[in-house]
Design a protein around this motif. Structure first.
Motif, PDB file in Angstrom:
ATOM      1  N   SER A  29      -7.629  64.777 -50.807  1.00  0.00           N
ATOM      2  CA  SER A  29      -8.973  65.325 -50.611  1.00  0.00           C
ATOM      3  C   SER A  29      -8.960  66.272 -49.420  1.00  0.00           C
ATOM      4  O   SER A  29      -8.530  65.894 -48.324  1.00  0.00           O
ATOM      5  CB  SER A  29      -9.978  64.202 -50.372  1.00  0.00           C
ATOM      6  OG  SER A  29     -10.410  63.654 -51.585  1.00  0.00           O
ATOM      7  N   GLU A  52     -15.986  67.920 -46.049  1.00  0.00           N
ATOM      8  CA  GLU A  52     -15.819  66.624 -46.705  1.00  0.00           C
ATOM      9  C   GLU A  52     -16.908  65.632 -46.319  1.00  0.00           C
ATOM     10  O   GLU A  52     -17.196  64.708 -47.078  1.00  0.00           O
ATOM     11  CB  GLU A  52     -14.444  66.034 -46.383  1.00  0.00           C
ATOM     12  CG  GLU A  52     -14.184  65.815 -44.905  1.00  0.00           C
ATOM     13  CD  GLU A  52     -12.807  65.222 -44.651  1.00  0.00           C
ATOM     14  OE1 GLU A  52     -12.221  64.647 -45.586  1.00  0.00           O
ATOM     15  OE2 GLU A  52     -12.324  65.345 -43.517  1.00  0.00           O
ATOM     16  N   ASN A  53     -17.521  65.812 -45.156  1.00  0.00           N
ATOM     17  CA  ASN A  53     -18.573  64.886 -44.737  1.00  0.00           C
ATOM     18  C   ASN A  53     -19.972  65.374 -45.141  1.00  0.00           C
ATOM     19  O   ASN A  53     -20.972  64.766 -44.793  1.00  0.00           O
ATOM     20  CB  ASN A  53     -18.528  64.650 -43.235  1.00  0.00           C
ATOM     21  CG  ASN A  53     -18.742  65.932 -42.452  1.00  0.00           C
ATOM     22  OD1 ASN A  53     -18.719  67.026 -43.015  1.00  0.00           O
ATOM     23  ND2 ASN A  53     -18.953  65.813 -41.159  1.00  0.00           N
ATOM     24  N   GLU A  54     -20.028  66.452 -45.908  1.00  0.00           N
ATOM     25  CA  GLU A  54     -21.301  66.968 -46.408  1.00  0.00           C
ATOM     26  C   GLU A  54     -21.387  66.673 -47.895  1.00  0.00           C
ATOM     27  O   GLU A  54     -20.459  66.973 -48.642  1.00  0.00           O
ATOM     28  CB  GLU A  54     -21.402  68.483 -46.180  1.00  0.00           C
ATOM     29  CG  GLU A  54     -21.385  68.887 -44.710  1.00  0.00           C
ATOM     30  CD  GLU A  54     -21.373  70.394 -44.536  1.00  0.00           C
ATOM     31  OE1 GLU A  54     -20.627  71.066 -45.291  1.00  0.00           O
ATOM     32  OE2 GLU A  54     -22.081  70.898 -43.651  1.00  0.00           O
ATOM     33  N   LYS A  55     -22.487  66.112 -48.310  1.00  0.00           N
ATOM     34  CA  LYS A  55     -22.645  65.822 -49.737  1.00  0.00           C
ATOM     35  C   LYS A  55     -23.148  67.028 -50.503  1.00  0.00           C
ATOM     36  O   LYS A  55     -22.867  67.188 -51.691  1.00  0.00           O
ATOM     37  CB  LYS A  55     -23.633  64.658 -49.918  1.00  0.00           C
ATOM     38  CG  LYS A  55     -23.145  63.358 -49.326  1.00  0.00           C
ATOM     39  CD  LYS A  55     -21.888  62.871 -50.019  1.00  0.00           C
ATOM     40  CE  LYS A  55     -21.458  61.537 -49.465  1.00  0.00           C
ATOM     41  NZ  LYS A  55     -20.135  61.137 -49.942  1.00  0.00           N
ATOM     42  N   GLU A  56     -23.925  67.854 -49.819  1.00  0.00           N
ATOM     43  CA  GLU A  56     -24.591  68.960 -50.515  1.00  0.00           C
ATOM     44  C   GLU A  56     -24.791  70.123 -49.548  1.00  0.00           C
ATOM     45  O   GLU A  56     -25.000  69.928 -48.355  1.00  0.00           O
ATOM     46  CB  GLU A  56     -25.950  68.457 -51.020  1.00  0.00           C
ATOM     47  CG  GLU A  56     -26.747  69.439 -51.823  1.00  0.00           C
ATOM     48  CD  GLU A  56     -28.062  68.832 -52.277  1.00  0.00           C
ATOM     49  OE1 GLU A  56     -28.042  67.875 -53.069  1.00  0.00           O
ATOM     50  OE2 GLU A  56     -29.121  69.331 -51.821  1.00  0.00           O
ATOM     51  N   LYS A  57     -24.720  71.331 -50.088  1.00  0.00           N
ATOM     52  CA  LYS A  57     -24.962  72.541 -49.301  1.00  0.00           C
ATOM     53  C   LYS A  57     -25.747  73.504 -50.172  1.00  0.00           C
ATOM     54  O   LYS A  57     -25.455  73.662 -51.361  1.00  0.00           O
ATOM     55  CB  LYS A  57     -23.616  73.164 -48.924  1.00  0.00           C
ATOM     56  CG  LYS A  57     -23.660  74.141 -47.759  1.00  0.00           C
ATOM     57  CD  LYS A  57     -23.620  73.412 -46.469  1.00  0.00           C
ATOM     58  CE  LYS A  57     -23.372  74.307 -45.284  1.00  0.00           C
ATOM     59  NZ  LYS A  57     -21.928  74.584 -45.106  1.00  0.00           N
ATOM     60  N   THR A  65     -22.108  70.647 -54.350  1.00  0.00           N
ATOM     61  CA  THR A  65     -21.921  69.244 -53.969  1.00  0.00           C
ATOM     62  C   THR A  65     -20.428  68.950 -53.884  1.00  0.00           C
ATOM     63  O   THR A  65     -19.599  69.659 -54.475  1.00  0.00           O
ATOM     64  CB  THR A  65     -22.587  68.290 -54.977  1.00  0.00           C
ATOM     65  OG1 THR A  65     -21.965  68.466 -56.251  1.00  0.00           O
ATOM     66  CG2 THR A  65     -24.077  68.561 -55.078  1.00  0.00           C
ATOM     67  N   ASP A  67     -17.860  65.511 -53.903  1.00  0.00           N
ATOM     68  CA  ASP A  67     -17.685  64.077 -54.055  1.00  0.00           C
ATOM     69  C   ASP A  67     -16.198  63.762 -53.913  1.00  0.00           C
ATOM     70  O   ASP A  67     -15.428  63.990 -54.850  1.00  0.00           O
ATOM     71  CB  ASP A  67     -18.215  63.613 -55.418  1.00  0.00           C
ATOM     72  CG  ASP A  67     -18.263  62.108 -55.547  1.00  0.00           C
ATOM     73  OD1 ASP A  67     -17.374  61.428 -54.990  1.00  0.00           O
ATOM     74  OD2 ASP A  67     -19.185  61.600 -56.198  1.00  0.00           O
ATOM     75  N   THR A  68     -15.800  63.261 -52.755  1.00  0.00           N
ATOM     76  CA  THR A  68     -14.378  63.003 -52.506  1.00  0.00           C
ATOM     77  C   THR A  68     -13.873  61.794 -53.296  1.00  0.00           C
ATOM     78  O   THR A  68     -12.673  61.682 -53.532  1.00  0.00           O
ATOM     79  CB  THR A  68     -14.112  62.793 -51.014  1.00  0.00           C
ATOM     80  OG1 THR A  68     -14.942  61.737 -50.538  1.00  0.00           O
ATOM     81  CG2 THR A  68     -14.396  64.060 -50.223  1.00  0.00           C
ATOM     82  N   THR A  69     -14.791  60.929 -53.708  1.00  0.00           N
ATOM     83  CA  THR A  69     -14.381  59.775 -54.524  1.00  0.00           C
ATOM     84  C   THR A  69     -13.984  60.236 -55.920  1.00  0.00           C
ATOM     85  O   THR A  69     -12.959  59.815 -56.462  1.00  0.00           O
ATOM     86  CB  THR A  69     -15.523  58.746 -54.613  1.00  0.00           C
ATOM     87  OG1 THR A  69     -15.877  58.336 -53.298  1.00  0.00           O
ATOM     88  CG2 THR A  69     -15.089  57.537 -55.434  1.00  0.00           C
ATOM     89  N   SER A  73     -16.139  68.929 -57.092  1.00  0.00           N
ATOM     90  CA  SER A  73     -17.227  69.700 -56.539  1.00  0.00           C
ATOM     91  C   SER A  73     -17.997  70.323 -57.694  1.00  0.00           C
ATOM     92  O   SER A  73     -17.397  70.779 -58.671  1.00  0.00           O
ATOM     93  CB  SER A  73     -16.699  70.792 -55.612  1.00  0.00           C
ATOM     94  OG  SER A  73     -17.750  71.630 -55.168  1.00  0.00           O
TER      95      SER A  73
END
Lengths: 114, 116
Positions: A29, A52-57, A65, A67-69, A73
């Motif tokens: 990731s 990576e620490n942002e969910k949405e921009k 978006t 989602d590292t899990t 994107s």
């Protein structure tokens, strides 16, 4: 090394609808991910970066978006217009080169029909 | 301000020849990267230079070489051209570099190289 897949080679949508483009990566990731737009015969143009620490921009009609899990994107264009027709590329820093270069996906060619 | 400029815009060569492509980065940008883009695919990294030193190299044969000058402009050289070298060659600049520096790349419009 990183491998990137983008949902489809081409996507056709009607003007005014929301276009959703997918970028999936297979390996590590990344610390961040970028989206570019490329018009025929032109170089890519930077659109958005998401960490990576942002969910949405968001930027105007664009939303990304991350989602590292899922290692995915999503890139959304709301209220799409024919002028949004272009190829959209996602890019990640290449860990093998200490992030000195980017690995690009193959791109999705978006056509917005009037 | 001028963007990234590349020359020439188009080039036609024959197999076995050598070619030099040129790139001028955005003023103040010290990092220059080169990418190859084959039709229908995304750009593929070739080299990155920063402060005249090679900082990254992609999976390309030794026929490909590059350099960066004191004014931060750059040249990409390809020797012994093959048909498969036909592609759009893109140059990108950014202000600085470093591990995972999260900066956008500013691309030129490329040089379209055709090998006959």
């Amino acid at each position: 090394s990183q491998k990137i897949e983008q949902n489809s080679e081409a996507l056709n949508i009607q003007e005014g609808k929301t276009a959703t483009l997918t970028c999936n990566y297979t390996n590590y990731s990344p610390a961040y991910l970028q989206w570019y737009r490329q018009d025929p015969g032109r170089g890519p143009v930077f659109l958005l970066l998401i960490r990576e620490n942002e969910k949405e921009k968001r930027k105007e009609r664009l939303k990304v978006t991350f989602d590292t899990t899922l290692k995915q994107s999503l890139f959304h264009i709301t209220a799409s217009q024919p002028a949004d027709s272009a190829t959209y590329l996602c890019a990640l820093p290449d860990k093998d080169n200490y992030g000195q270069n980017f690995v690009f996906g193959p791109g999705t060619r978006l056509s917005v029909l009037p | 301000d001028a963007g990234v400029t590349q020359s020439p815009t188009h080039l036609i060569k024959t197999r076995g020849q050598q070619v030099t492509l040129r790139c001028s980065p955005i003023s103040g940008h010290k990092s220059v990267s080169w990418y190859q883009q084959v039709l229908g695919q995304g750009p593929q990294f070739i080299f990155q230079y920063y402060e005249k030193e090679e900082r990254g190299r992609g999976n390309f044969p030794d026929r490909f070489s590059a350099r960066q000058f004191p004014n931060y402009s750059s040249e990409l050289n390809v020797n012994a051209l093959l048909l498969g070298d036909s592609a759009l060659y893109l140059c990108a600049s950014s202000p600085r570099t470093g591990p995972f520096s999260n900066q956008p790349q500013h691309f030129g419009d490329g040089t379209r190289l055709s090998i006959l």
